[in-house]
Design an enzyme around this catalytic site. Structure first.
Site: not given
Length: 286
Positions: A120, A141, A153, A191
């Site tokens: 992450s 991701h 991602e 994130n």
């Protein structure tokens, strides 16, 4: 462009199992690994139960589900990934663990195997820094729940080559995802943007400006979010969310706006991690 037919998944937790389910639903032979067969067996049973519910809801046929189940294999031996074209690592957010896994994968996999990490927030460059072929390592991701959430991602480290990135982008599209390519920066895109979403919600709660329930309700009704910050933390896992916040905060050298909140830390210490422990900011019967 590399053809992908067989996929290895390292880790059978919430994310690993979700990615494995996504792969078999798209017709790929998939091997899911964990440290012992009992652990990975529980994840396999959970995946099969979810697929069975699709049949009950008449979303897919029993024949289709049987085919999906047949595509899923389990193992406690990373050597079984020797003929995979793609391996996706979904282990805990710990740099030492991930580095050790990638060193082992380099030993057992073909030189042409793409080695992807579902991290992450950890640096792709740092994860791949101790292996001989970092050009084939990239971030891949997914978001929880992996079979449902459309975004993926694709993160290129300092030494990731263009072929690896392009192959992952095309593959993501084949499995019905919307890939976005980004640089290897702390928190990547989602994130990094999400830290204030959780952080400010925790501050508002702690200052008793509003309750957890009120904050979530306001964010869903006024902000048009599908889930509020506390419900989403429970779904992701408060331990995972806290680990990502710590990682981003550290990577930005202690920048105040990314500072972790002690409420999360206490909940992790208490083992109140959200849905997976049947209790976090909310309580869950199932």
């Amino acid at each position: 462009m590399r053809e992908i037919e067989k996929i290895g998944i390292v880790g059978s937790g919430t994310m690993g199992a979700g990615v494995a389910q996504l792969m078999i639903q798209n017709g790929y032979t998939t091997i899911m690994y964990d440290i012992d067969m009992e652990t990975v067996g529980r994840a396999q049973s959970a995946i099969e139960s979810r697929l069975d519910r699709f049949v009950e809801k008449k979303r897919i046929s029993t024949v289709e589900v049987k085919t999906m189940k047949d595509h899923l294999k389990t193992t406690a031996n990373l050597s079984d990934f020797h003929d995979c074209q793609l391996v996706i690592e979904a282990s805990p957010e710990n740099l030492d663990i991930k580095r050790a896994i990638f060193k082992r994968l380099e030993e057992v996999c073909s030189e042409k195997t793409i080695l992807a990490t579902n991290t992450s927030s950890l640096s792709i460059t740092e994860i791949s820094g101790q292996i001989q072929t970092p050009k084939r390592v990239a971030g891949f991701h997914f978001f929880n729940p992996a079979p449902v959430m459309p975004l993926v991602e694709v993160i290129h480290g300092l030494k990731t080559d263009a072929e690896t990135v392009n192959t992952l982008v095309v593959f993501a599209q084949k499995i019905g995802k919307s890939p976005v390519v980004c640089k290897d920066t702390p928190g990547f895109i989602v994130n990094r943007v999400a830290r204030p979403f959780y952080g400010e919600a925790l501050k508002i709660m702690n200052e008793q400006v509003a309750t957890v329930e009120q904050i979530d309700r306001i964010m869903k009704k006024a902000g048009n979010f599908k889930m509020g910050p506390f419900e989403l933390q429970d779904l992701i896992g408060i331990d995972i969310n806290f680990a990502v916040t710590k990682s981003v905060h550290s990577s930005f050298h202690g920048e105040t706006r990314f500072r972790p909140h002690y409420v999360q830390e206490r909940m992790v210490q208490a083992g109140s991690l959200g849905r997976k422990t049947k209790g976090g900011f909310f309580s869950y019967d199932t």
